[in-house]
Write an enzyme that holds these catalytic residues in place. Structure first.
Site, short mmCIF file in Angstrom:
data_model
loop_
_atom_site.label_atom_id
_atom_site.label_comp_id
_atom_site.label_asym_id
_atom_site.label_seq_id
_atom_site.Cartn_x
_atom_site.Cartn_y
_atom_site.Cartn_z
N LEU A 71 0.85 -1.19 0.00
CA LEU A 71 0.00 0.00 0.00
C LEU A 71 0.89 1.24 0.00
O LEU A 71 1.95 1.26 0.62
CB LEU A 71 -0.90 0.00 1.25
CG LEU A 71 -2.05 -1.00 1.24
CD1 LEU A 71 -2.76 -0.98 2.60
CD2 LEU A 71 -3.04 -0.70 0.12
N CYS A 103 5.05 6.05 -4.57
CA CYS A 103 5.25 7.27 -3.78
C CYS A 103 5.76 6.98 -2.36
O CYS A 103 6.82 7.46 -1.97
CB CYS A 103 3.92 8.02 -3.72
SG CYS A 103 3.90 9.38 -2.58
N ILE A 118 14.79 12.98 -10.82
CA ILE A 118 15.08 11.82 -9.97
C ILE A 118 16.59 11.56 -9.94
O ILE A 118 17.18 11.36 -8.87
CB ILE A 118 14.30 10.57 -10.46
CG1 ILE A 118 12.80 10.79 -10.25
CG2 ILE A 118 14.77 9.31 -9.73
CD1 ILE A 118 11.90 9.67 -10.71
N GLU A 153 24.15 13.06 -19.31
CA GLU A 153 22.87 13.57 -19.81
C GLU A 153 23.01 13.83 -21.32
O GLU A 153 23.97 14.46 -21.76
CB GLU A 153 22.50 14.87 -19.05
CG GLU A 153 21.40 15.71 -19.66
CD GLU A 153 20.08 14.99 -19.85
OE1 GLU A 153 19.59 14.35 -18.90
OE2 GLU A 153 19.54 15.05 -20.99
N GLY A 182 13.67 8.27 -16.74
CA GLY A 182 12.24 8.54 -16.83
C GLY A 182 11.39 7.35 -16.46
O GLY A 182 11.89 6.28 -16.11
N ARG A 183 10.09 7.57 -16.50
CA ARG A 183 9.14 6.52 -16.13
C ARG A 183 8.07 6.41 -17.21
O ARG A 183 7.82 7.37 -17.94
CB ARG A 183 8.51 6.85 -14.76
CG ARG A 183 9.55 6.89 -13.65
CD ARG A 183 8.94 7.13 -12.29
NE ARG A 183 8.06 6.08 -11.85
CZ ARG A 183 8.48 4.93 -11.29
NH1 ARG A 183 9.77 4.68 -11.15
NH2 ARG A 183 7.61 4.03 -10.90
N HIS A 224 7.41 38.52 8.02
CA HIS A 224 8.84 38.80 7.98
C HIS A 224 9.54 38.10 9.14
O HIS A 224 9.00 38.07 10.24
CB HIS A 224 9.08 40.31 8.10
CG HIS A 224 10.52 40.68 8.16
ND1 HIS A 224 11.32 40.70 7.04
CD2 HIS A 224 11.30 41.04 9.22
CE1 HIS A 224 12.55 41.05 7.40
NE2 HIS A 224 12.57 41.25 8.72
C1 LIG Z 1 12.50 8.12 -6.91
C2 LIG Z 1 11.18 8.80 -7.14
C3 LIG Z 1 10.92 10.01 -6.55
C4 LIG Z 1 9.70 10.64 -6.74
N1 LIG Z 1 9.48 11.85 -6.14
C5 LIG Z 1 8.30 12.47 -6.30
C6 LIG Z 1 8.03 13.70 -5.65
O1 LIG Z 1 8.87 14.23 -4.92
N2 LIG Z 1 6.82 14.27 -5.84
C7 LIG Z 1 5.86 13.70 -6.65
O2 LIG Z 1 4.77 14.26 -6.78
N3 LIG Z 1 6.09 12.54 -7.29
C8 LIG Z 1 7.29 11.91 -7.14
N4 LIG Z 1 7.50 10.71 -7.75
C9 LIG Z 1 6.43 10.17 -8.63
C10 LIG Z 1 5.31 9.52 -7.80
O3 LIG Z 1 5.85 8.48 -7.02
C11 LIG Z 1 4.22 9.01 -8.71
O4 LIG Z 1 3.76 10.06 -9.52
C12 LIG Z 1 3.04 8.45 -7.92
O5 LIG Z 1 3.44 7.40 -7.06
C13 LIG Z 1 1.97 7.93 -8.88
O6 LIG Z 1 0.91 7.39 -8.15
P1 LIG Z 1 -0.04 6.26 -8.78
O7 LIG Z 1 -1.07 6.00 -7.75
O8 LIG Z 1 -0.46 6.67 -10.13
O9 LIG Z 1 0.91 4.99 -8.99
P2 LIG Z 1 1.94 4.21 -8.06
O10 LIG Z 1 2.34 4.99 -6.89
O11 LIG Z 1 3.00 3.74 -8.99
O12 LIG Z 1 1.10 2.98 -7.52
C14 LIG Z 1 0.63 1.98 -8.36
C15 LIG Z 1 0.40 0.73 -7.53
O13 LIG Z 1 -0.29 -0.23 -8.32
C16 LIG Z 1 0.18 -1.51 -8.00
N5 LIG Z 1 -0.14 -2.40 -9.13
C17 LIG Z 1 0.28 -2.28 -10.40
N6 LIG Z 1 -0.25 -3.25 -11.16
C18 LIG Z 1 -1.04 -3.98 -10.35
C19 LIG Z 1 -1.85 -5.14 -10.56
N7 LIG Z 1 -1.98 -5.70 -11.75
N8 LIG Z 1 -2.50 -5.66 -9.49
C20 LIG Z 1 -2.37 -5.10 -8.25
N9 LIG Z 1 -1.63 -4.01 -8.01
C21 LIG Z 1 -0.97 -3.47 -9.05
C22 LIG Z 1 1.67 -1.31 -7.79
O14 LIG Z 1 2.23 -2.35 -7.01
C23 LIG Z 1 1.70 0.05 -7.09
O15 LIG Z 1 1.70 -0.10 -5.69
C24 LIG Z 1 8.71 10.04 -7.56
C25 LIG Z 1 8.96 8.79 -8.17
C26 LIG Z 1 10.18 8.18 -7.95
C27 LIG Z 1 10.42 6.85 -8.60
#
Ligand SMILES: Cc1cc2nc3c(=O)[nH]c(=O)nc-3n(C[C@H](O)[C@H](O)[C@H](O)COP(=O)(O)OP(=O)(O)OC[C@H]3O[C@@H](n4cnc5c(N)ncnc54)[C@H](O)[C@@H]3O)c2cc1C
Length: 463
Positions: free
Chosen positions: A40, A44, A185, A204, A270-271, A442
């Site tokens: 859970l 993030c 990242i 880069e 990237g992602r 301030h």
């Molecule tokens: C290193 C790093 C730093 C970051 N820093 C920031 C930041 O500072 N600020 C910010 O806003 N964003 C940041 N991000 C991006 C942020 O983490 C994501 O934008 C955010 O988590 C997206 O949320 P989401 O709910 O879309 O997906 P996710 O958080 O990716 O959650 C998706 C979930 O779905 C689950 N899942 C997938 N497929 C299935 C399936 N078939 N069955 C059951 N479960 C499944 C996965 O296990 C996962 O837990 C960062 C990302 C990384 C990698």
């Protein structure tokens, strides 16, 4: 052989998008099941926003202590610090555990049923969770499966080649690290490793770091990286990794091959939306590139199939996913909601930090809008001086005719916290006069926001 359950709302993915949708649905009395394959909190809480900021904090504390031990102007005298990285990571994991178990408690409180297992789509109303021997039928299906790191074919992950996930949980620190990718990242983690004493290089392909933002804004970050001793290989592209010699081979702008000796390579290029491996193809949903296309209600091309968060593409940010999750639950409950934010703040927790909200001067110009652009340097802000950080500035973009604010950008120490004021001013349709007429406390960094608005109006007081 499947046990079958029925529900109104089935959510796949318990990241910030999915779990917020579930909490809100629970509040609204919608029978909800959430399926999560890993942990859970998603990317993030477990391997993204929270652990990266925890590691950045450890690195900052370590560097500050080192700085004082070398005789800082502040008169603090300490011995040179030593790092117990295992304990640092245990501390970080403690924060992650606290937050993820908090999410579990909130879901329980709102009567959301959580199923641990990987969901696989059968059709728009049916999902199997094989490991639980369960089939779930629903009226509404919400897809919130997030995103995955992009992998480079010439740098397959494993051994010394790592992604941000491994970089956030090191058992020990490498002596040398090459980061491939100068986006947020790569730079957040690269800077943290450097502050912890690792020799860091960044490769880069573009001609500057943080290429998604304008040069004026990113320059203080580039300057700070150089001062920190991070080697930047700009306009260099990766060719491959020689495991025997422990060398990353990169192509220079003039076409030669350069071998960078290193212990680890962090791939941070990237992602991409997580669309594969769970039979999403069965729904044949409309796409926008790799992302799932959604309308203003976050509805996909199939009725009662919804998608939110990183799965729906850029901006891939946790706060966007959460806002979409909340909205979808309300739409399903029959409320009239549209996802139409005036702006979504983007923050880079680099050192100095960088924040952009709304339109940049270039974007406003490209849109044919006649704009006022003004900036105020932190060098003239008392609070920045007391924080030993005079680098950076706040910048505003506003319409010339009616002074409506279109965008804010800032780079400097602690500017992530200014993102709230920036986003509020845009969402509330503020004009320069509204900000200029607000008394700012301030001494705060926020006074630079006030002064920027005043400067756009032609009468900054402290410049
Ligand atoms: C290193 C790093 C730093 C970051 N820093 C920031 C930041 O500072 N600020 C910010 O806003 N964003 C940041 N991000 C991006 C942020 O983490 C994501 O934008 C955010 O988590 C997206 O949320 P989401 O709910 O879309 O997906 P996710 O958080 O990716 O959650 C998706 C979930 O779905 C689950 N899942 C997938 N497929 C299935 C399936 N078939 N069955 C059951 N479960 C499944 C996965 O296990 C996962 O837990 C960062 C990302 C990384 C990698």
């Amino acid at each position: 052989m499947h046990q079958t359950e029925q529900t109104t709302l089935l959510i796949i993915g318990g990241g910030p998008g999915g779990y917020v949708a579930a909490i809100r649905a629970g509040q609204l009395g919608i029978p909800t099941i959430l399926v999560e394959g890993q942990a859970l909190g998603g990317t993030c809480l477990n391997i993204g926003c929270i652990p990266s900021k925890a590691l950045i904090h450890v690195a900052e504390q370590f560097q500050q202590t080192l700085h004082h031990s070398q005789g800082s102007a502040l008169g603090i005298e300490v011995a040179p610090p030593r790092l117990n990285i295992e304990q640092s990571i245990a501390w970080k994991d403690g924060i992650v555990d606290c937050l993820t178990s908090g999410v579990a408690t909130l879901l329980k409180k709102h009567k959301v049923k959580v199923i641990h297992g990987w969901a696989s789509i059968v059709d728009g109303k049916t999902v199997d969770i094989a490991s639980a021997g369960l089939r779930i039928q629903c009226e509404h299906l919400l897809l919130a499966t997030g995103s995955k790191s992009v992998e480079l074919p010439m740098l397959p992950l494993g051994g010394p080649i790592i992604s941000s996930t491994e970089a956030l949980s090191p058992k020990s620190l490498p002596k040398r690290l090459v980061v491939v990718g100068g986006g947020y990242i790569g730079l957040e983690l690269g800077s943290a490793y450097r502050k912890l004493g690792v020799e860091v290089s960044v490769v880069e392909a573009r001609d500057r770091v943080l290429p998604a933002y304008d040069q004026e804004l990113t320059q203080p970050v580039a300057d700070a990286l150089k001062k920190l001793g991070v080697h930047l290989y700009l306009q260099h592209s990766v060719e491959g990794f020689d495991a025997q010699r422990q060398c990353l081979q990169v192509r220079t702008p003039s076409g030669e091959i350069l071998a960078l000796e290193t212990d680890q390579v962090l791939v941070a290029v990237g992602r991409r939306p997580h669309t594969q491996g769970w039979n999403l193809e069965a729904l044949a949903l409309d796409r926008q590139g790799a992302a799932i296309k959604v309308d203003r209600h976050c509805q996909t091309s199939m009725r009662n199939v919804w998608a939110i968060g990183d799965l729906t593409g850029e901006p891939m940010l946790a706060h966007r996913a959460m806002a979409q999750g909340e909205l979808v639950a309300e739409v399903i409950a029959g409320q009239h909601r549209e996802f139409n934010p005036s702006a979504i703040a983007a923050v880079c927790f680099t050192d100095p930090e960088l924040v952009v909200v709304g339109q940049s001067p270039q974007e406003a110009e490209a849109a044919g809008i006649d704009c006022l652009v003004a900036q105020f340097p932190f060098a003239a802000n008392g609070r920045a001086m007391t924080l030993e950080s005079k680098a950076g500035f706040v910048r505003v973009v506003a319409r010339r005719d009616n002074h409506l604010i279109l965008g804010w950008q800032a780079v400097g120490v602690g500017v992530s916290e200014l993102s709230t004021a920036f986003a509020q001013s845009l969402e509330m349709g503020a004009r320069l006069e509204d900000v200029a007429g607000t008394i700012h406390a301030h001494p705060t960094l926020g006074e630079a926001v006030l002064e920027t608005a005043l400067r756009a109006l032609g009468h900054a007081l402290h410049l």
